[in-house]
Write an enzyme that holds these catalytic residues in place. Structure first.
Site, PDB file in Angstrom:
ATOM      1  N   GLY A  38      63.614  71.826  32.936  1.00 43.32           N
ATOM      2  CA  GLY A  38      62.702  70.725  33.228  1.00 43.32           C
ATOM      3  C   GLY A  38      63.313  69.574  33.995  1.00 43.32           C
ATOM      4  O   GLY A  38      62.591  68.662  34.408  1.00 43.32           O
ATOM      5  N   ASP A 171      37.012  39.055  35.679  1.00 36.97           N
ATOM      6  CA  ASP A 171      37.651  38.221  34.654  1.00 36.97           C
ATOM      7  C   ASP A 171      38.236  36.990  35.328  1.00 36.97           C
ATOM      8  O   ASP A 171      38.249  36.875  36.559  1.00 36.97           O
ATOM      9  CB  ASP A 171      38.729  38.988  33.885  1.00 36.97           C
ATOM     10  CG  ASP A 171      39.749  39.647  34.815  1.00 36.97           C
ATOM     11  OD1 ASP A 171      40.236  38.967  35.741  1.00 36.97           O
ATOM     12  OD2 ASP A 171      40.034  40.842  34.639  1.00 36.97           O
ATOM     13  N   LYS A 194      35.550  37.287  30.258  1.00 37.67           N
ATOM     14  CA  LYS A 194      36.040  38.471  29.547  1.00 37.67           C
ATOM     15  C   LYS A 194      37.040  38.072  28.475  1.00 37.67           C
ATOM     16  O   LYS A 194      37.957  37.289  28.726  1.00 37.67           O
ATOM     17  CB  LYS A 194      36.701  39.452  30.521  1.00 37.67           C
ATOM     18  CG  LYS A 194      37.152  40.747  29.861  1.00 37.67           C
ATOM     19  CD  LYS A 194      37.800  41.713  30.862  1.00 37.67           C
ATOM     20  CE  LYS A 194      39.252  41.405  31.077  1.00 37.67           C
ATOM     21  NZ  LYS A 194      39.958  42.479  31.825  1.00 37.67           N
ATOM     22  N   ASP A 221      38.525  44.419  42.055  1.00 38.41           N
ATOM     23  CA  ASP A 221      39.645  44.373  41.118  1.00 38.41           C
ATOM     24  C   ASP A 221      40.793  45.155  41.731  1.00 38.41           C
ATOM     25  O   ASP A 221      40.605  45.908  42.690  1.00 38.41           O
ATOM     26  CB  ASP A 221      39.247  44.960  39.765  1.00 38.41           C
ATOM     27  CG  ASP A 221      40.023  44.324  38.613  1.00 38.41           C
ATOM     28  OD1 ASP A 221      41.042  43.647  38.883  1.00 38.41           O
ATOM     29  OD2 ASP A 221      39.615  44.495  37.445  1.00 38.41           O
TER      30      ASP A 221
END
Length: 314
Positions: A38, A171, A194, A221
């Site tokens: 791996g 927000d 928010k 955003d």
């Protein structure tokens, strides 16, 4: 551009190819894989001694695998005597862990910055960091790009009358971004109040600023992860009589319950960039993906020629 070399990790090879097409240079030959246990393997299959090297690798999911692959690529280029190594990270993972908001937690964004620097990167090119102060976490130059011009150009092409547009900040922390889009697109500005209850839960209750009834809301955003905030903001806007909602984001991470939240948000469209690779079968049907290859390609060209990058946004 003969001294310029661009190599791509596995995270977003399609974007790397588009950047090379924009610059008119071939994509560098690199072998990336894993050993049987791996561990990440990497080999640069061409001479890069004395070259200006750019390694494109957003640290999107799987974040840790992509991050370590970037570190190994940087080390490979450093040991192959590259003149300058630039880590091109259209999306910077771990950016939300930029401060200690409670006791006994790490500032992982700083840790990642240290890893990239110590691995041998001479500079970093990134786009729409979740927190702009992360630039200060690096001890090497950081060129911070914005996808706003790409998003603004798309929404302007829709031909929506300016008097019908309201630019919505999801927000309080995104007010500056909303004002920037309003300056280019026009329209009024509204802010969603928010309150974050936990890492996964937020509550949106009020709208601050101009009226939204009967208007077309453009909400911007830097990223969508679980889309919980977008869903909450969209619900508040629908309750206040908005005509339709279009959302523009730089990074569509879309993890967890994002697909269900986006469906329940009842959006007219979701516009994102290809900073993170997107599969059509994993996106809502009303999604449009815009390419940031010309933006990144132009930034790479200017860095290579020692020209101003900030001039891209004047």
């Amino acid at each position: 551009m003969t001294d310029l070399k661009i190599f791509s990790g596995k995270a977003n090879r399609a974007l790397s190819q588009q950047i090379c097409e924009y610059l008119g240079v071939p994509l560098g030959d690199i072998s990336l894989g894993n050993f049987p246990d791996g561990e990440t393997s990497c080999k640069i299959n061409e001479d890069i001694r004395g070259r200006d090297v750019y390694l494109l690798q957003p640290t999107c999911p799987p974040v840790n695998d992509n991050l370590f692959q970037l570190l190994v690529m940087i080390d490979s280029c450093k040991r192959a005597s590259a003149e300058r190594i630039t880590a091109v990270m259209p999306y910077f993972g771990y950016a939300r862990q930029d401060r200690k908001d409670e006791g006994r937690v790490p500032i992982t964004a700083k840790l990642v910055a240290n890893l990239i620097t110590r691995a041998g990167a001479d500079r970093v090119l990134t786009m729409d960091l979740h927190a702009a102060q992360i630039q200060g976490f690096f001890d090497v130059p950081v060129d911070h790009l914005y996808a706003a011009p790409v998003l603004n150009e798309y929404f302007l092409s829709l031909g929506i009358p300016m008097e019908e547009i309201v630019i919505v900040s999801p927000d309080e922390g995104s007010i500056k971004r909303a004002l920037g889009h309003a300056k280019r697109i026009g329209g009024s500005v509204a802010i969603i109040d928010k309150r974050r209850m936990s890492a996964e839960k937020t509550i949106q209750a009020n709208i601050l600023g101009g009226p939204v009834a009967g208007k077309v809301a453009l909400m911007f955003d830097d990223m969508i992860s679980t889309a919980g905030s977008i869903k909450g903001a969209a619900n508040v806007l629908h309750e206040n009589g908005v005509k339709e909602i279009h959302v523009g984001v730089s990074h569509a991470v879309l993890c967890g319950n994002a697909m269900n939240n986006l469906r329940e948000a009842n959006l007219a469209s979701l516009i994102c960039t290809n900073s993170i690779p997107q599969r059509a079968d994993q996106m809502p049907p009303n999604t449009r993906v815009l390419s940031v290859a010309p933006l990144l390609g132009e930034a790479i060209k200017r860095i290579h020629r020692n020209e101003s990058v900030s001039g891209l946004f004047k």
